[in-house]
Design an enzyme around this catalytic site. Structure first.
Site, mmCIF file in Angstrom:
data_model
loop_
_atom_site.group_PDB
_atom_site.id
_atom_site.type_symbol
_atom_site.label_atom_id
_atom_site.label_comp_id
_atom_site.label_asym_id
_atom_site.label_seq_id
_atom_site.Cartn_x
_atom_site.Cartn_y
_atom_site.Cartn_z
ATOM 1 N N SER A 118 0.839 -1.195 0.000
ATOM 2 C CA SER A 118 0.000 0.000 0.000
ATOM 3 C C SER A 118 0.878 1.251 0.000
ATOM 4 O O SER A 118 1.971 1.237 0.558
ATOM 5 C CB SER A 118 -0.883 -0.026 1.250
ATOM 6 O OG SER A 118 -1.998 0.786 1.093
ATOM 7 N N PRO A 119 0.412 2.349 -0.612
ATOM 8 C CA PRO A 119 1.237 3.559 -0.610
ATOM 9 C C PRO A 119 1.501 4.058 0.808
ATOM 10 O O PRO A 119 0.574 4.122 1.619
ATOM 11 C CB PRO A 119 0.383 4.571 -1.392
ATOM 12 C CG PRO A 119 -0.979 3.996 -1.477
ATOM 13 C CD PRO A 119 -0.850 2.524 -1.332
ATOM 14 N N GLN A 154 0.963 6.697 -7.107
ATOM 15 C CA GLN A 154 -0.293 7.285 -6.611
ATOM 16 C C GLN A 154 -0.146 8.804 -6.708
ATOM 17 O O GLN A 154 0.659 9.400 -5.985
ATOM 18 C CB GLN A 154 -0.535 6.882 -5.156
ATOM 19 C CG GLN A 154 -1.858 7.392 -4.607
ATOM 20 C CD GLN A 154 -1.973 7.227 -3.097
ATOM 21 O OE1 GLN A 154 -1.082 7.639 -2.359
ATOM 22 N NE2 GLN A 154 -3.075 6.648 -2.644
ATOM 23 N N TYR A 169 -7.473 14.907 1.328
ATOM 24 C CA TYR A 169 -6.604 15.699 0.462
ATOM 25 C C TYR A 169 -7.460 16.446 -0.572
ATOM 26 O O TYR A 169 -8.686 16.334 -0.565
ATOM 27 C CB TYR A 169 -5.538 14.800 -0.185
ATOM 28 C CG TYR A 169 -4.593 14.218 0.849
ATOM 29 C CD1 TYR A 169 -3.908 15.061 1.729
ATOM 30 C CD2 TYR A 169 -4.394 12.841 0.974
ATOM 31 C CE1 TYR A 169 -3.058 14.552 2.701
ATOM 32 C CE2 TYR A 169 -3.542 12.330 1.936
ATOM 33 C CZ TYR A 169 -2.871 13.180 2.809
ATOM 34 O OH TYR A 169 -2.041 12.678 3.771
ATOM 35 N N ARG A 215 -8.357 5.864 -5.222
ATOM 36 C CA ARG A 215 -8.509 5.588 -3.782
ATOM 37 C C ARG A 215 -9.543 6.554 -3.215
ATOM 38 O O ARG A 215 -9.467 7.762 -3.433
ATOM 39 C CB ARG A 215 -7.177 5.730 -3.044
ATOM 40 C CG ARG A 215 -7.322 5.456 -1.558
ATOM 41 C CD ARG A 215 -5.997 5.281 -0.835
ATOM 42 N NE ARG A 215 -5.639 3.871 -0.722
ATOM 43 C CZ ARG A 215 -4.854 3.366 0.231
ATOM 44 N NH1 ARG A 215 -4.320 4.144 1.150
ATOM 45 N NH2 ARG A 215 -4.577 2.086 0.267
ATOM 46 N N ARG A 265 1.281 -1.281 6.927
ATOM 47 C CA ARG A 265 2.211 -1.332 8.069
ATOM 48 C C ARG A 265 2.986 -2.633 8.181
ATOM 49 O O ARG A 265 4.173 -2.600 8.520
ATOM 50 C CB ARG A 265 1.459 -1.008 9.366
ATOM 51 C CG ARG A 265 1.112 0.477 9.462
ATOM 52 C CD ARG A 265 0.081 0.749 10.505
ATOM 53 N NE ARG A 265 -1.176 0.073 10.190
ATOM 54 C CZ ARG A 265 -2.213 -0.009 11.007
ATOM 55 N NH1 ARG A 265 -2.152 0.549 12.190
ATOM 56 N NH2 ARG A 265 -3.318 -0.632 10.642
HETATM 57 C C1 LIG Z 1 3.596 5.540 7.269
HETATM 58 C C2 LIG Z 1 2.335 5.534 6.459
HETATM 59 C C3 LIG Z 1 2.224 6.355 5.352
HETATM 60 C C4 LIG Z 1 1.071 6.335 4.556
HETATM 61 N N1 LIG Z 1 1.008 7.080 3.417
HETATM 62 C C5 LIG Z 1 -0.023 6.950 2.555
HETATM 63 C C6 LIG Z 1 -0.013 7.537 1.276
HETATM 64 O O1 LIG Z 1 0.963 8.148 0.864
HETATM 65 N N2 LIG Z 1 -1.111 7.414 0.497
HETATM 66 C C7 LIG Z 1 -2.202 6.688 0.915
HETATM 67 O O2 LIG Z 1 -3.189 6.607 0.176
HETATM 68 N N3 LIG Z 1 -2.213 6.076 2.093
HETATM 69 C C8 LIG Z 1 -1.154 6.169 2.919
HETATM 70 N N4 LIG Z 1 -1.136 5.483 4.099
HETATM 71 C C9 LIG Z 1 -2.272 4.592 4.411
HETATM 72 C C10 LIG Z 1 -1.946 3.158 3.978
HETATM 73 O O3 LIG Z 1 -1.769 3.056 2.587
HETATM 74 C C11 LIG Z 1 -3.035 2.186 4.412
HETATM 75 O O4 LIG Z 1 -4.232 2.548 3.778
HETATM 76 C C12 LIG Z 1 -3.248 2.186 5.931
HETATM 77 O O5 LIG Z 1 -2.010 2.202 6.620
HETATM 78 C C13 LIG Z 1 -4.042 0.940 6.374
HETATM 79 O O6 LIG Z 1 -3.368 -0.237 6.022
HETATM 80 P P1 LIG Z 1 -2.559 -1.143 7.114
HETATM 81 O O7 LIG Z 1 -3.542 -1.478 8.187
HETATM 82 O O8 LIG Z 1 -2.114 -2.343 6.334
HETATM 83 O O9 LIG Z 1 -1.413 -0.315 7.639
HETATM 84 C C14 LIG Z 1 0.001 5.501 4.908
HETATM 85 C C15 LIG Z 1 0.109 4.700 6.044
HETATM 86 C C16 LIG Z 1 1.253 4.675 6.802
HETATM 87 C C17 LIG Z 1 1.347 3.744 7.978
#
Ligand SMILES: Cc1cc2nc3c(=O)[nH]c(=O)nc-3n(C[C@H](O)[C@H](O)[C@H](O)COP(=O)(O)O)c2cc1C
Ligand SMILES: Cc1cc2nc3c(=O)[nH]c(=O)nc-3n(C[C@H](O)[C@H](O)[C@H](O)COP(=O)(O)OP(=O)(O)OC[C@H]3O[C@@H](n4cnc5c(N)ncnc54)[C@H](O)[C@@H]3O)c2cc1C
Length: 784
Positions: free
Chosen positions: A425-426, A503, A589, A637, A731
């Site tokens: 994921s981004p 993205q 955003y 997204r 994560r």
């Molecule tokens: C450090 C960090 C940076 C993130 N940056 C972005 C991002 O640049 N763009 C985005 O759409 N989501 C971003 N997210 C959200 C994640 O892509 C994801 O949707 C969210 O962490 C839930 O997934 P997880 O439970 O597997 O961590 C970020 C999350 C984390 C932890």
């Protein structure tokens, strides 16, 4: 002590006998408004585990129930002319009358006073009681009498159901789905004695009304069900034993949750709720009786711990409430998921899914039974399902050689094939300089590309300098950045099979902030590398009240400029060699700020109703789609839920997804929240997956599920059930770049390709997991 149980259902009777068996000197009375043997309902089911628990607390009743119950393992689905059966589900069925009789007889044996035909008005009917158990069922008078203290939350659900019986013989827990001109009906059927089965027919209110069942008598309703399920009933009749019910025999389920479970009344007696009076669980999970019996066990256990004297009652009741509230909430959550599945299956699953996948979706409806859990229950059935699933995405030759778990099946969109269903994921890293990705990004993204995921997203990449979240965010607005990205993408393509995704986004009102570790969402400070820059968004807003900079509302010139920035960044992304482009319309955003009513207060053509609020994000999407090569896929997204009253809801998300689908989106990436600081998200495993499931089925578009997906088991369950096409994992990839390789080894999927240079690590990791599994199995065996 003088204990009175108001209501002689499973809760009141079982508590009475447990207490009397331990403290024979106490006076225990159960008061019931019905006559003995006069009860509503047919059979109830509970699991083997509940039986084991009961055996520990009163062997006599457990043995009698064991003798009387019907045990079965199989679940059978009758759907679209097919019969599909899987085993290992372990249920116990017993007639409600039989169960109550066993409990009544045991109460009498032990000296519990049973008073039938006595309708209690209030707890004041028993001024001398030390303890009053309000076990008076779902419509509890006592709960209503003190509703200001107990604070019940009662949710009346939309489906209609009728609880019938039949003498047709069934040898499995049977689910039968029937389509009518007005919609789908389902029957839940389970045998509970040698010649009787419970037969619950259920449908949405709209279908029920369309068939005129609101005007039907009990007899007419039964005739309707007999005709609808005629092929299943094979001539057997349906029967009712609820003739004492007033009005329609078709009920609506009420989910009850109470904040407080006990009180002290004016006479100094303690009054405590138990069983359905304090919580209900939908029959889709069949746990109402189990919960009632376990309440009785827990209250008894607390008396054993604290001592069975009036002085200890407050402590006993406090600890009873504390321990049971959490436990019942867990079951109620699972029951809620299962109930919702049956409420929406007619419009969401029945027409959309093939029988094999429908069965899988139904079995995993509560989200408590996972893929590996299904394997433990019925390996043969799951192997067959995995084979069926894999065949839809892989050649005959490859599926014949080995079974491929759903997570590791390939997925093709336009010209791009992902080798499996895992997506990194981004994740913003805040390590770019002047928007240029650095060696940090090469190492970070390169490691994850080699880690086994089918596709790796780079973090949100900004379309202009003032589109950045922080000074450390990367961009795609000049040649240096394009070349830097190309170096990373080329490296990943050369050294891995992972596809690379970009993205594109604009931070809007959430821009000009510090790097996460210096103060997430805080405006830039004097010691930052850059001064704050002005913010734009749909409407003027401060993301954090009193802290964030206030954004300016975009005018048409801003919109034209930002659209052009998105198009330029898209052309650069194609030049850099990215395989997939995602438009970031989530998390508050810039584009998201137009969609959510919480952040869009415009009065022009871009504000107001959803159609207007979508106008600008859709215009940007169309411009980007036109610039992005036709052979490459695009996802969007979205925040499918704002988690704030008055914000975007999952129902709105369906409309948003539809609009992007019509505009040409291939995939909806279903995230949620981060739009407003007032949000109150409900976290939990796979907590955003229901949004993906709903959008995928109701809109008919591919989806990415994301959020607390942290095990192969989660990914397999989601993909196999058709709740998403891809799973984005964020994560867990921070802790382990090779998350996908690790999870493949953990579940014993040895056909997983590893990077050539790493191959000697593969067998060792697999062996370590195999050894750990054997040791865990030995530990379980020796602890029994
Ligand atoms: C450090 C960090 C940076 C993130 N940056 C972005 C991002 O640049 N763009 C985005 O759409 N989501 C971003 N997210 C959200 C994640 O892509 C994801 O949707 C969210 O962490 C839930 O997934 P997880 O439970 O597997 O961590 C970020 C999350 C984390 C932890
Ligand atoms: C269609 C359907 C199917 C179900 N299937 C299952 C299943 O498969 N498995 C399962 O575990 N559970 C099932 N349940 C739930 C189950 O019936 C209840 O959860 C369980 O009976 C709860 O026990 P209880 O003792 O708390 O309440 P109840 O069984 O409702 O008992 C309450 C008793 O209090 C009496 N009473 C009420 N008011 C008064 C009064 N004022 N004075 C005197 N007496 C009073 C009532 O007559 C009743 O006997 C199902 C429920 C429904 C509706």
């Amino acid at each position: 002590m003088n204990i009175v149980c108001i209501g002689g259902g499973p809760a009141g009777l079982y508590f009475g006998l447990l207490m009397k068996a331990r403290w024979p000197d106490h006076q225990i009375t159960v008061v019931e408004r019905n006559l003995p043997y006069d009860t509503f309902g047919w059979g109830v089911v509970f699991s083997d585990a509940t039986m084991d628990n009961m055996r520990q607390w009163d062997r006599t009743t457990a043995d009698q129930i064991q003798e009387a119950f019907n045990h079965w393992d199989d679940i059978e689905l009758l759907f679209k002319g097919r019969t599909i059966r899987s085993g290992g589900h372990g249920f116990v069925g017993i007639g409600r009358k039989k169960l109550l009789n066993i409990l009544q007889v045991r109460c009498e044996e032990l000296g519990v006073i049973l008073k039938f035909d006595c309708d209690v008005n209030s707890d004041f009917d028993f001024p001398d009681a030390d303890l009053i158990i309000a076990s008076d069922g779902i419509n509890s008078k006592i709960r209503t009498q003190y509703e200001d203290v107990f604070k019940p939350d009662i949710a009346t659900r939309p489906n209609r159901y009728i609880w019938l019986g039949t003498h047709r013989q069934y040898d499995a827990f049977t689910f039968d789905f029937k389509k009518t001109v007005h919609g789908w009906f389902q029957a839940h059927i389970y045998k509970f004695d040698d010649d009787t089965a419970t037969f619950i027919a259920e449908c949405p209110e709209s279908v029920w009304l369309a068939h005129g069942l609101d005007k039907a008598s009990q007899e007419q309703s039964i005739a309707f069900c007999e005709q609808l399920f005629a092929d299943n009933l094979q001539g057997a009749k349906l029967m009712t034993n609820s003739r004492h019910l007033r009005g329609s025999a078709w009920l609506k389920f009420q989910r009850v949750v109470c904040e407080q479970w006990w009180l002290k009344n004016k006479h100094g007696s303690h009054v405590v709720l138990m069983g359905d009076a304090v919580h209900t669980a939908h029959f889709a999970i069949g746990s109402g009786t189990k919960l009632a019996l376990e309440d009785a066990i827990e209250l008894t256990r607390q008396f054993e711990i604290h001592g069975c004297e009036p002085a200890h009652i407050p402590n006993v009741l406090t600890d009873y409430q504390e321990s049971r509230r959490i436990e019942t909430l867990k079951i109620q959550n699972a029951a809620w998921n299962a109930m919702e599945w049956f409420e929406v299956c007619g419009e969401r699953y029945c027409d959309q899914l093939e029988p094999e996948q429908f069965m899988y979706s139904m079995l995993t409806r509560s989200q408590r039974i996972s893929h590996e859990n299904l394997r433990l229950r019925d390996k043969k059935w799951l192997d067959g399902y995995e084979h069926w699933f894999a065949q839809r995405f892989m050649s005959e030759a490859s599926t014949a050689v080995t079974t491929t778990p759903p997570m590791f099946t390939p997925y093709t969109l336009r010209s791009i094939t992902l080798k499996n269903r895992v997506v990194v994921s981004p994740m913003a890293q805040y390590c770019a300089h002047d928007g240029i990705p650095t060696d940090y990004h090469l190492v970070h993204l390169g490691a994850r590309a080699m880690g086994g995921a089918g596709m790796v997203f780079a973090e949100m990449t900004c379309v202009s300098a003032d589109a950045r979240i922080t000074p450390g965010c990367p961009g795609l607005w000049n040649d240096v950045q394009t070349l830097a990205w190309k170096k990373i993408v080329d490296w990943a393509h050369l050294h891995s099979e992972a596809r690379m995704a970009v993205q594109l986004g604009h931070a809007g009102a959430k821009g000009s902030t510090r790097r996460a570790w210096d103060g997430i969402d805080q405006p830039l400070a004097a010691d930052d590398t850059e001064p704050n820059w002005p913010l734009i968004s749909a409407s003027p807003q401060q993301y954090i009240d009193g802290v964030s900079q206030t954004s300016r509302a975009m005018n048409e010139t801003d919109m034209a400029r930002v659209t052009a920035d998105f198009v330029q960044a898209t052309l650069r992304a194609a030049e850099a060699g990215f395989d997939w482009l995602e438009l970031h319309c989530a998390h508050g955003y810039l584009l998201s700020s137009f969609i959510s009513p919480l952040t869009n207060q415009r009065t022009d053509a871009y504000g107001g109703i959803l159609e207007n609020r979508l106008r600008y994000p859709l215009a940007v999407f169309k411009a980007v789609r036109a610039a992005w090569p036709q052979h490459l896929p695009m996802s969007v997204r979205i925040s499918a839920h704002d988690w704030v009253e008055g914000g975007i809801t999952p129902a709105d998300a369906v409309l948003i997804a539809k609009a992007f689908k019509t505009a040409g989106a291939d995939v909806i990436d279903c995230s949620s929240g981060q739009v407003s600081k007032r949000e109150k998200p409900v976290f939990g495993r796979m907590f955003q997956t229901p949004f993906s499931d709903r959008i995928r089925q109701e809109v008919g578009i591919a989806t990415i599920a994301v959020g607390a997906i942290s095990e192969a088991d989660h990914v397999n369950s989601i993909i196999a059930a058709g709740r998403a096409d891809l799973c984005a994992v964020a994560r867990p990839h921070l802790a382990n770049p090779a998350w996908t390789l690790t999870e493949a080894a953990r579940i014993g999927y040895q056909a997983m390709p590893w990077p050539k240079a790493y191959i000697s690590g593969k067998r060792q990791l697999e062996t370590n997991f195999e050894r750990a599994a054997v040791q865990a199995a030995i530990a379980t065996l020796t602890s029994k």
